[in-house]
Design a protein around this motif. Structure first.
Motif, PDB file in Angstrom:
ATOM      1  N   CYS A 143       0.846  -1.192   0.000  1.00  0.00           N
ATOM      2  CA  CYS A 143       0.000   0.000   0.000  1.00  0.00           C
ATOM      3  C   CYS A 143       0.877   1.236   0.000  1.00  0.00           C
ATOM      4  O   CYS A 143       2.073   1.174   0.313  1.00  0.00           O
ATOM      5  N   ALA A 144       0.265   2.347  -0.366  1.00  0.00           N
ATOM      6  CA  ALA A 144       0.943   3.642  -0.340  1.00  0.00           C
ATOM      7  C   ALA A 144       0.042   4.624   0.402  1.00  0.00           C
ATOM      8  O   ALA A 144      -1.181   4.619   0.240  1.00  0.00           O
ATOM      9  N   HIS A 145       0.678   5.475   1.230  1.00  0.00           N
ATOM     10  CA  HIS A 145      -0.038   6.485   2.010  1.00  0.00           C
ATOM     11  C   HIS A 145       0.509   7.857   1.641  1.00  0.00           C
ATOM     12  O   HIS A 145       1.694   7.993   1.319  1.00  0.00           O
ATOM     13  N   ASP A 146      -0.356   8.850   1.703  1.00  0.00           N
ATOM     14  CA  ASP A 146       0.115  10.212   1.445  1.00  0.00           C
ATOM     15  C   ASP A 146       0.715  10.803   2.715  1.00  0.00           C
ATOM     16  O   ASP A 146       0.883  10.117   3.727  1.00  0.00           O
ATOM     17  N   SER A 147       1.052  12.083   2.656  1.00  0.00           N
ATOM     18  CA  SER A 147       1.707  12.727   3.793  1.00  0.00           C
ATOM     19  C   SER A 147       0.792  12.852   5.000  1.00  0.00           C
ATOM     20  O   SER A 147       1.260  13.111   6.110  1.00  0.00           O
ATOM     21  N   LYS A 148      -0.503  12.660   4.814  1.00  0.00           N
ATOM     22  CA  LYS A 148      -1.459  12.667   5.929  1.00  0.00           C
ATOM     23  C   LYS A 148      -1.766  11.241   6.392  1.00  0.00           C
ATOM     24  O   LYS A 148      -2.670  11.031   7.199  1.00  0.00           O
ATOM     25  N   LEU A 149      -0.985  10.272   5.866  1.00  0.00           N
ATOM     26  CA  LEU A 149      -1.120   8.855   6.204  1.00  0.00           C
ATOM     27  C   LEU A 149      -2.447   8.275   5.728  1.00  0.00           C
ATOM     28  O   LEU A 149      -2.937   7.285   6.269  1.00  0.00           O
ATOM     29  N   ARG A 150      -3.007   8.867   4.680  1.00  0.00           N
ATOM     30  CA  ARG A 150      -4.219   8.340   4.077  1.00  0.00           C
ATOM     31  C   ARG A 150      -3.828   7.382   2.953  1.00  0.00           C
ATOM     32  O   ARG A 150      -2.818   7.574   2.273  1.00  0.00           O
ATOM     33  N   PHE A 151      -4.650   6.363   2.744  1.00  0.00           N
ATOM     34  CA  PHE A 151      -4.362   5.383   1.705  1.00  0.00           C
ATOM     35  C   PHE A 151      -4.451   6.030   0.330  1.00  0.00           C
ATOM     36  O   PHE A 151      -5.424   6.708   0.005  1.00  0.00           O
ATOM     37  N   LEU A 152      -3.389   5.793  -0.490  1.00  0.00           N
ATOM     38  CA  LEU A 152      -3.390   6.210  -1.887  1.00  0.00           C
ATOM     39  C   LEU A 152      -3.639   5.037  -2.815  1.00  0.00           C
ATOM     40  O   LEU A 152      -4.279   5.181  -3.864  1.00  0.00           O
ATOM     41  N   ARG A 153      -3.109   3.883  -2.412  1.00  0.00           N
ATOM     42  CA  ARG A 153      -3.248   2.720  -3.279  1.00  0.00           C
ATOM     43  C   ARG A 153      -3.106   1.463  -2.419  1.00  0.00           C
ATOM     44  O   ARG A 153      -2.327   1.426  -1.470  1.00  0.00           O
ATOM     45  N   VAL A 154      -3.849   0.431  -2.763  1.00  0.00           N
ATOM     46  CA  VAL A 154      -3.840  -0.834  -2.024  1.00  0.00           C
ATOM     47  C   VAL A 154      -3.902  -1.960  -3.044  1.00  0.00           C
ATOM     48  O   VAL A 154      -4.686  -1.894  -4.005  1.00  0.00           O
ATOM     49  N   ASN A 155      -3.094  -2.993  -2.872  1.00  0.00           N
ATOM     50  CA  ASN A 155      -3.159  -4.101  -3.820  1.00  0.00           C
ATOM     51  C   ASN A 155      -4.128  -5.176  -3.326  1.00  0.00           C
ATOM     52  O   ASN A 155      -4.647  -5.125  -2.197  1.00  0.00           O
ATOM     53  N   ALA A 156      -4.363  -6.171  -4.190  1.00  0.00           N
ATOM     54  CA  ALA A 156      -5.368  -7.190  -3.885  1.00  0.00           C
ATOM     55  C   ALA A 156      -4.975  -8.024  -2.668  1.00  0.00           C
ATOM     56  O   ALA A 156      -5.840  -8.455  -1.898  1.00  0.00           O
ATOM     57  N   ALA A 157      -3.666  -8.272  -2.486  1.00  0.00           N
ATOM     58  CA  ALA A 157      -3.230  -9.079  -1.340  1.00  0.00           C
ATOM     59  C   ALA A 157      -3.587  -8.398  -0.027  1.00  0.00           C
ATOM     60  O   ALA A 157      -4.026  -9.044   0.928  1.00  0.00           O
ATOM     61  N   LEU A 158      -3.418  -7.065   0.024  1.00  0.00           N
ATOM     62  CA  LEU A 158      -3.756  -6.352   1.257  1.00  0.00           C
ATOM     63  C   LEU A 158      -5.266  -6.271   1.441  1.00  0.00           C
ATOM     64  O   LEU A 158      -5.762  -6.275   2.578  1.00  0.00           O
ATOM     65  N   GLU A 159      -5.991  -6.200   0.339  1.00  0.00           N
ATOM     66  CA  GLU A 159      -7.451  -6.254   0.450  1.00  0.00           C
ATOM     67  C   GLU A 159      -7.868  -7.550   1.150  1.00  0.00           C
ATOM     68  O   GLU A 159      -8.748  -7.544   2.028  1.00  0.00           O
ATOM     69  N   ALA A 160      -7.246  -8.667   0.756  1.00  0.00           N
ATOM     70  CA  ALA A 160      -7.595  -9.956   1.356  1.00  0.00           C
ATOM     71  C   ALA A 160      -7.192 -10.014   2.827  1.00  0.00           C
ATOM     72  O   ALA A 160      -7.916 -10.567   3.660  1.00  0.00           O
ATOM     73  N   ILE A 161      -6.029  -9.439   3.145  1.00  0.00           N
ATOM     74  CA  ILE A 161      -5.576  -9.448   4.541  1.00  0.00           C
ATOM     75  C   ILE A 161      -6.523  -8.657   5.421  1.00  0.00           C
ATOM     76  O   ILE A 161      -6.903  -9.091   6.515  1.00  0.00           O
ATOM     77  N   ASN A 162      -6.925  -7.484   4.935  1.00  0.00           N
ATOM     78  CA  ASN A 162      -7.768  -6.604   5.746  1.00  0.00           C
ATOM     79  C   ASN A 162      -9.249  -6.943   5.661  1.00  0.00           C
ATOM     80  O   ASN A 162     -10.033  -6.517   6.522  1.00  0.00           O
ATOM     81  N   GLY A 163      -9.626  -7.656   4.592  1.00  0.00           N
ATOM     82  CA  GLY A 163     -11.038  -7.948   4.410  1.00  0.00           C
ATOM     83  C   GLY A 163     -11.833  -6.728   3.997  1.00  0.00           C
ATOM     84  O   GLY A 163     -13.047  -6.679   4.210  1.00  0.00           O
ATOM     85  N   VAL A 164     -11.161  -5.735   3.385  1.00  0.00           N
ATOM     86  CA  VAL A 164     -11.797  -4.474   2.986  1.00  0.00           C
ATOM     87  C   VAL A 164     -11.395  -4.178   1.541  1.00  0.00           C
ATOM     88  O   VAL A 164     -10.203  -4.236   1.212  1.00  0.00           O
ATOM     89  N   PRO A 165     -12.319  -3.862   0.638  1.00  0.00           N
ATOM     90  CA  PRO A 165     -11.947  -3.560  -0.753  1.00  0.00           C
ATOM     91  C   PRO A 165     -11.142  -2.266  -0.842  1.00  0.00           C
ATOM     92  O   PRO A 165     -11.192  -1.418   0.042  1.00  0.00           O
ATOM     93  N   GLU A 166     -10.426  -2.117  -1.968  1.00  0.00           N
ATOM     94  CA  GLU A 166      -9.539  -0.967  -2.132  1.00  0.00           C
ATOM     95  C   GLU A 166     -10.312   0.344  -2.054  1.00  0.00           C
ATOM     96  O   GLU A 166      -9.842   1.316  -1.455  1.00  0.00           O
ATOM     97  N   ALA A 167     -11.493   0.387  -2.622  1.00  0.00           N
ATOM     98  CA  ALA A 167     -12.256   1.639  -2.655  1.00  0.00           C
ATOM     99  C   ALA A 167     -12.539   2.164  -1.255  1.00  0.00           C
ATOM    100  O   ALA A 167     -12.627   3.379  -1.047  1.00  0.00           O
ATOM    101  N   GLU A 168     -12.695   1.254  -0.311  1.00  0.00           N
ATOM    102  CA  GLU A 168     -12.979   1.681   1.053  1.00  0.00           C
ATOM    103  C   GLU A 168     -11.706   2.048   1.820  1.00  0.00           C
ATOM    104  O   GLU A 168     -11.791   2.506   2.955  1.00  0.00           O
ATOM    105  N   HIS A 169     -10.552   1.824   1.220  1.00  0.00           N
ATOM    106  CA  HIS A 169      -9.290   2.263   1.814  1.00  0.00           C
ATOM    107  C   HIS A 169      -8.957   3.695   1.415  1.00  0.00           C
ATOM    108  O   HIS A 169      -8.491   4.484   2.246  1.00  0.00           O
ATOM    109  N   LEU A 170      -9.155   4.012   0.134  1.00  0.00           N
ATOM    110  CA  LEU A 170      -8.614   5.235  -0.447  1.00  0.00           C
ATOM    111  C   LEU A 170      -9.138   6.470   0.259  1.00  0.00           C
ATOM    112  O   LEU A 170     -10.342   6.622   0.508  1.00  0.00           O
ATOM    113  N   GLY A 171      -8.197   7.353   0.595  1.00  0.00           N
ATOM    114  CA  GLY A 171      -8.533   8.609   1.236  1.00  0.00           C
ATOM    115  C   GLY A 171      -8.795   8.493   2.734  1.00  0.00           C
ATOM    116  O   GLY A 171      -9.122   9.491   3.378  1.00  0.00           O
TER     117      GLY A 171
END
Length: 684
Positions: A143-171
């Motif tokens: 994953c990548a976070h911006d300077s405010k530690l908000r999600f910028l990008r998440v891959n499918a493996a992390l989606e599976a680990i967290n149980g949360v889709p990428e769209a619900e990570h971003l921002g």
């Protein structure tokens, strides 16, 4: 038109951000050329790209830059092309050019152009391609976070680990996405990485996610700072791996090593003595090193009181146990609830202790709760009080050795420890089995020690009755170690013609066999002494008779014949320590006599020595246990004997014997027999 607006207009017209190159991914230089072809704006990025300062190029037609670049810019039409310009240091720079005419006054006819180094842009393109592939196909969570530690990008493996889709990570921040994880500590680490640029590797986080909401998981995360081509930080990148299985395996291995270490420690610490009480306490003490918070060791009262007793197997009437071990001995309120050392505890047939001993299997109370308290309330109130003081789990393990149940060990854990597991039960049973063997060894040796001492004392004279003119005192002290109880003896035998035989001897070897041989040798000596044989004849007969005994033991002795009529003594040594004599003036000395050979060697002549002892002299005979120790020189001990005799010669003979034994043999390594005889004149 203002330059920012021109920039946006040109960027949109040229397709910047939608084509092969992207603004923001590499330094972009802005150049403004007026309608006459002169450069009227040259920004810092342009200076960094081509090396010329604004003062060098403003107002010029770009002669320093090379004709192809100027022609592209001055063409006056929207274009996106590549061209070459000369850097200030002389080398050629291949550029991508976005140029667009300005159609609004006051810059009507001017051209606004943006320049990017093609090689850098291509590098960014490759980097982005690699990054896209990595995010798409990596089995590791990225994953990548911006300077405010908000999600910028998440891959499918992390989606599976967290149980949360990428769209619900971003921002969103980590705390918003994963409330079941200890996010505050994770974000502190990420902020430190962003601030310092120091990479963090294998940071462990724990918690629960929507992928496994009912199970605690462990993740290994690594964090690194994200920087743009100019080295400016703009966020934090992270890789995440679920290491729960590995951590559990490591914990299981560590727990296995801990149990093995504790079992090895138990083998070293338990059984250092042949005392049942000390062995029981050693078991209780060692279990506090990782198995339990409180421990007690109880033996069947019949065995504790009489090591030779058989408690039987009928437990229908309950049992009586005696507490021989308890730890901690003090400082624990919960431990103080339990019965003290030495107490006798009685339990009915349905009590857990009786069940464990009857079945020979451990009895576990995984949770000391109301149910356990209710079940035990008819036997004792201690369980409720232990619960109130923090005890949460207990384990009763029978002490089994050689098919016999000796008692039970009980282990308690408090609220700070986890309940006893099946692995803990196995460890406790192994430790109890080892301890039970040592306890049974101590029981057997104690029984043998008591038997040997009883036998030896029964073979020694209860009371010596010397003839008139001689006063005797005697002392016997068995060895502190059961293995050292042996065949020491002493005797006083009246002889014909007013003579008296004094003898102290020691059958080599230890235990019941040595005591039995001593009894036979003493009886033979008494019979031969009454026949008035000479010392050398008597000792020769004893030497021969030893050969007839089983295993043909050896023995030493000092044989003294006193003629009370004239005060003369005949002393013969058969490999025995030299006698000491205290002169009437109170000075003690060792008698220099031929040492002779031990009885049982055979073929050796015994040489008696005649001495004249003044009336009042004290003859001291003793066995080697008085002067031989494992940690002192023999000559020093003999000197110490003479010093003690000299210093206390004025004491009554009985007190003198007690003093000598207490000073030289308070806890002897070997048996000690001591015979003191004050030689005097015959009464008329």
């Amino acid at each position: 038109m203002r330059r920012p607006e021109a920039f946006e207009q040109v960027a949109e017209a040229a397709g910047v951000g939608r084509g092969d190159l992207w603004l923001g991914e590499s330094p972009v230089a802005a150049v403004w050329v007026d309608a006459s072809g002169r450069i009227v704006h040259w920004d810092a990025a342009a200076e960094a790209l081509l090396g010329y300062s604004a003062s060098e190029v403003l107002g010029s037609r770009g002669e320093l830059l090379g004709v192809p670049l100027l022609e592209r810019i001055a063409a006056g039409r929207a274009t996106t092309e590549s061209c070459t310009a000369r850097h200030r240091d002389g080398h050629l720079v291949k550029l991508a050019v976005w140029a667009n005419p300005v159609t609004e006054p006051p810059g009507d006819g001017d051209v606004l152009a943006f320049l990017v180094d093609v090689s850098e842009a291509l590098e960014m393109r490759v980097s982005r391609t690699v990054l896209d592939g990595l995010f798409s196909h990596s089995p590791i969570g990225l994953c990548a976070h911006d300077s405010k530690l908000r999600f910028l990008r998440v891959n499918a493996a992390l989606e599976a680990i967290n149980g949360v889709p990428e769209a619900e990570h971003l921002g969103r921040r980590l705390t918003d996405v994963l409330p079941g994880v200890k996010c505050a500590e994770v974000e502190r680490v990420m902020q430190r990485v962003l601030d310092t640029g120091e990479t963090v590797i294998d940071f462990r986080a724990t918690g629960r996610t929507l992928a496994a909401p009912c199970e605690d998981r462990v993740w290994s995360s690594s964090y690194f700072r994200l920087e743009d081509p100019r080295g400016r930080p703009f966020g934090v990148g992270a890789s995440v791996v679920d290491v729960t299985a590995r951590v559990r395996a490591e914990q299981a291995a560590a727990e296995g090593r801990r149990r093995l270490d504790l079992l090895n420690e138990a083998g070293t610490c338990i059984g250092t003595t042949l005392d049942m009480g000390e062995a029981a306490q050693e078991l209780a003490d060692v279990t506090l090193h990782g198995l339990a918070d409180i421990a007690t060791v109880d033996l069947m009262a019949a065995i504790a009181n009489d090591p030779g007793a058989d408690p039987g197997t009928d437990l229908t009437g309950g049992i009586a146990l005696r507490r021989l071990g308890k730890a901690p001995a003090w400082g624990s309120p919960a431990a103080e609830v339990l019965a003290p050392l030495g107490a006798t505890l009685r339990y009915p047939a349905d009590a857990p202790y009786v069940q464990a001993i009857a079945s020979g299997a451990p009895f576990v109370v995984a949770a000391v709760d109301e149910r356990a308290i209710t079940a035990s309330s008819c036997h004792t109130d201690a369980v409720r009080r232990l619960r109130e003081l923090g005890v949460r789990s207990l384990l009763i393990v029978p002490l089994l050795a050689r098919g016999r149940v000796l008692g039970a060990a009980t282990f308690f854990r408090t609220v700070s420890a986890r309940p006893f597991s099946s692995d803990d039960v196995t460890l406790a049973r192994d430790m109890a089995s080892r301890a039970a063997v040592y306890l049974d060894n101590a029981r057997l040796y104690t029984r043998e020690h008591d038997t040997a001492v009883t036998l030896q004392r029964s073979l020694l004279p209860d009371r010596l009755t010397p003839p008139p003119g001689i006063e005797v005192a005697h002392r016997y002290r068995p060895a502190s170690d059961v293995n050292e109880v042996g065949g020491d003896w002493y005797d006083v035998v009246p002889m014909p013609a007013g003579r008296t035989a004094l003898v102290v001897g020691d059958v080599m070897g230890h235990g019941i066999a040595a005591a039995a041989a001593m009894g036979k040798l003493r009886s033979a000596m008494r019979a031969l002494a009454r026949l008035a044989l000479s010392p050398e004849q008597l000792l020769r007969q004893l030497d021969t008779s030893l050969a007839d005994l089983p295993d043909a033991p050896l023995a030493t002795c000092a044989y003294v014949v006193c003629d009370l009529a004239d005060g003369r003594c005949s002393i013969t040594r058969a490999g025995h320590p030299p006698p000491a004599v205290v002169r009437p003036g109170g000075t003690a000395e060792l008698l220099e006599l031929p040492a002779g050979a031990p009885l049982g060697v055979g073929g050796i002549d015994f040489v008696p020595t005649e001495l004249q002892l003044p009336p009042g002299s004290i003859l001291t005979l003793y066995t080697d246990g008085l002067v031989e120790t494992r940690c002192a020189d023999l000559d020093q001990r003999l000197t110490q004997l003479c010093d003690v005799l000299t210093a206390n010669s004025a004491l009554p003979l009985d007190d003198l014997g007690r003093t000598v034994l207490d000073r030289l043999g308070p806890s002897p390594d070997d048996d000690v027999a001591l015979l003191l005889a004050r030689i005097g004149s015959l009464e008329p």
